[in-house]
Design a protein around this motif. Structure first.
Motif, PDB file in Angstrom:
ATOM      1  N   GLN A   1      10.437  -2.057   7.903  1.00 16.68           N
ATOM      2  CA  GLN A   1       9.461  -0.854   7.988  1.00 16.68           C
ATOM      3  C   GLN A   1      10.136   0.576   8.824  1.00 16.68           C
TER       4      GLN A   1
ATOM      5  N   ILE B   1       4.393 -13.392   4.157  1.00 18.72           N
ATOM      6  CA  ILE B   1       4.159 -13.778   6.134  1.00 18.72           C
ATOM      7  C   ILE B   1       4.300 -15.606   5.089  1.00 18.72           C
TER       8      ILE B   1
ATOM      9  N   MET C   1      12.050  -3.884  17.372  1.00 17.90           N
ATOM     10  CA  MET C   1      11.710  -5.314  17.121  1.00 17.90           C
ATOM     11  C   MET C   1      12.806  -6.551  17.346  1.00 17.90           C
TER      12      MET C   1
ATOM     13  N   VAL D   1      10.513  -7.821   8.351  1.00 14.40           N
ATOM     14  CA  VAL D   1       9.604  -6.901   9.315  1.00 14.40           C
ATOM     15  C   VAL D   1      10.622  -5.287   9.872  1.00 14.40           C
TER      16      VAL D   1
ATOM     17  N   PHE E   1       3.487  -7.466   1.711  1.00 21.34           N
ATOM     18  CA  PHE E   1       2.956  -8.259   2.521  1.00 21.34           C
ATOM     19  C   PHE E   1       2.373  -9.757   3.654  1.00 21.34           C
TER      20      PHE E   1
ATOM     21  N   TRP F   1       2.446 -11.892  13.894  1.00 16.59           N
ATOM     22  CA  TRP F   1       2.136 -12.331  13.155  1.00 16.59           C
ATOM     23  C   TRP F   1       2.291 -14.005  13.287  1.00 16.59           C
TER      24      TRP F   1
ATOM     25  N   PHE G   1       6.571  -0.853  15.594  1.00 21.56           N
ATOM     26  CA  PHE G   1       7.478  -1.867  15.104  1.00 21.56           C
ATOM     27  C   PHE G   1       7.396  -2.753  15.885  1.00 21.56           C
TER      28      PHE G   1
ATOM     29  N   TYR H   1       7.600  -0.290   1.038  1.00 18.40           N
ATOM     30  CA  TYR H   1       7.202   0.422   2.245  1.00 18.40           C
ATOM     31  C   TYR H   1       8.348   1.744   2.084  1.00 18.40           C
TER      32      TYR H   1
ATOM     33  N   LEU I   1       5.407  -6.612  15.341  1.00 17.44           N
ATOM     34  CA  LEU I   1       5.086  -6.912  14.417  1.00 17.44           C
ATOM     35  C   LEU I   1       5.672  -8.093  14.341  1.00 17.44           C
TER      36      LEU I   1
ATOM     37  N   MET J   1      10.758 -13.277  11.303  1.00 11.82           N
ATOM     38  CA  MET J   1       9.763 -11.947  11.395  1.00 11.82           C
ATOM     39  C   MET J   1      10.166 -11.009  11.193  1.00 11.82           C
TER      40      MET J   1
ATOM     41  N   ASN K   1      -4.237  -9.120   7.331  1.00  8.36           N
ATOM     42  CA  ASN K   1      -3.548  -7.938   6.908  1.00  8.36           C
ATOM     43  C   ASN K   1      -5.163  -6.790   5.788  1.00  8.36           C
TER      44      ASN K   1
ATOM     45  N   TYR L   1      11.420  -5.305   1.381  1.00  8.46           N
ATOM     46  CA  TYR L   1      10.406  -4.597   1.645  1.00  8.46           C
ATOM     47  C   TYR L   1      10.903  -3.297   2.231  1.00  8.46           C
TER      48      TYR L   1
END
Length: 446
Positions: free
Chosen positions: A163, A140, A307, A160, A136, A366, A359, A43, A362, A156, A386, A39
């Motif tokens: 990012q 998930i 996050m 994430v 993405f 989700w 951020f 990103y 997230l 998660m 999404n 990821y």
């Protein structure tokens, strides 16, 4: 009395607990670091255009509106294949689909280094979105194949976190790449070429490294494989018993539509900020490209910290909605304050507050749809949220570019992004109370 009356239950629990701990630890250590790296690469290839723009727009004569449209059109290509790609992960193979995605997006990302016109810029960004579509939300859904609902917030958060870290790492790297001029090619072209190569390489690795389902995992001992498979089957059965619906019925649920609208608003703020932040900061400060890229990493450090804190708190308190809405309000407050008061230091501080919200939401957002949906219905809804929500990733950058061109200032654009955060918070807080059957089952087990 209860322990003597049911010694087999006590013995079973004593045996199951170490197995559960070992299985969860092994899954985390095997999958999450690798998914995280994937990821980061994805990103970075999505947002590195914001740093290339420091030179590319002047070199190719792009107006703010042209750049904003090209940066955001990525999400139209993303939109077209998002739901089908997510269902492919559920019904076919995450390993094969993710490998395909990475190789194709890496090739397209490299091609961005050879554009010369606005039309070519639009096509490359559109095709990059189409190539990445499904990554993405597919991840998930893939995590729901391996991680229980009560552990999903932390999982998660670890995933994430890519990012903000992609921006933290990508900012100085992009700043350094903007200083090279090899073989007569402009530095911004090398930025696209060199940052696209890792996706192609890791795409091949993905095909051999990932495992689609726990029951296929030869790297898990038998007892751990049986435990995680049994736990996830029980969870899926509980969700299906709580609400039986087809994928089409799930797509029309009020909660799903509200989450989609909230994510649209959030994506407007996040990508409007991410794609324009280096340019805004350079205009505000007058610093060099390298200095801008180094300072630009600070808000993403705040985003990473938020996050991790929100992911852990959301799991501990078994609460998702207020954690998510609070982060959206931070976006609103941070961006509004940065727009209304001048000064480089103050503005960067407010950008850090806004990024904490951008951020931080997230890991709590989700897990909401997968808390009351399962199987194909969950996959389709995650894909819908999404794909449609990420069209905000077109709206944000384009509207900021349009307003900047018309007003010759970033003020109106930043206020628009701030209002989007406020609207996202209202949409989340207006959700009907989540179905509690799954939570009560989890609490009885934990």
């Amino acid at each position: 009395m209860s322990s003597s009356a049911h010694p087999e239950v006590v013995l079973s629990s004593a045996i199951a607990l170490p197995i559960a701990q070992r299985a969860r630890r092994r899954v985390r250590s095997r999958l999450l670091p690798f998914l995280f790296v994937l990821y980061v690469i994805a990103y970075l290839d999505r947002v590195n255009v914001s740093y290339a723009a420091l030179e590319m727009t002047g070199s190719l004569g792009f107006t703010p509106e042209v750049y904003g449209f090209g940066a955001g059109i990525f999400f139209f290509g993303y939109f077209l294949l998002e739901i089908p790609g997510t269902i492919v992960v559920e019904k076919w193979s995450a390993r094969r689909w993710m490998a395909r995605i990475m190789v194709s997006w890496g090739i397209v990302a490299i091609c961005a280094g050879f554009i010369h016109t606005a039309g070519q810029f639009y096509w490359v960004r559109f095709l990059l979105g189409a190539a990445e579509a499904g990554f993405f939300p597919g991840m998930i859904v893939y995590l729901s194949h391996w991680v229980r609902q009560e552990d999903r917030g932390k999982a998660m958060a670890m995933f994430v976190a890519a990012q903000p870290i992609a921006n933290m790492v990508g900012s100085p790297i992009s700043g350094l790449l903007l200083g090279i001029h090899w073989f007569g090619l402009a530095a911004w072209r090398w930025l696209f070429i060199l940052e696209g190569l890792p996706a192609v390489i890791l795409g091949v690795v993905t095909f051999f490294y990932l495992t689609d389902w726990p029951h296929q995992a030869k790297w898990l001992p038998d007892e751990e494989r049986e435990w995680i498979t049994s736990e996830l089957e029980q969870e899926r059965g509980a969700k299906q018993a709580a609400q039986l619906m087809s994928a089409w019925q799930a797509l029309r649920q009020r909660e799903v539509l509200q989450l989609t609208a909230a994510y649209f608003c959030a994506a407007s703020s996040v990508y409007g900020f991410s794609f324009w932040f280096p340019t805004l900061l350079k205009r505000l400060s007058g610093f060099s490209n390298l200095s801008v890229s180094l300072i630009a990493s600070l808000p993403y450090c705040a985003g990473l910290a938020a996050m991790l804190l929100v992911g852990g708190s959301s799991d501990r308190n078994r609460e998702r909605h207020w954690h998510t809405a609070t982060c959206f309000l931070l976006i609103n407050v941070g961006l509004a304050a940065s727009a209304l008061y001048s000064g480089v230091v103050f503005s960067v501080a407010m950008f850090c507050i806004a990024a904490a919200g951008m951020f931080g939401y997230l890991p709590s957002f989700w897990p909401i749809p997968t808390s009351f949906l399962a199987g194909t219905a969950a996959a389709a809804c995650v894909g819908l949220i999404n794909s449609v929500g990420n069209l905000g990733g077109f709206a944000g950058p384009y509207i900021v570019g349009y307003l900047t061109k018309r007003t010759h200032s970033f003020l109106a654009g930043v206020l628009y992004l701030s209002f989007s955060g406020l609207l996202a918070a209202g949409l989340v807080l207006s959700l009907r109370p989540s179905r509690r059957k799954i939570g009560s089952i989890q609490q009885s087990r934990g």
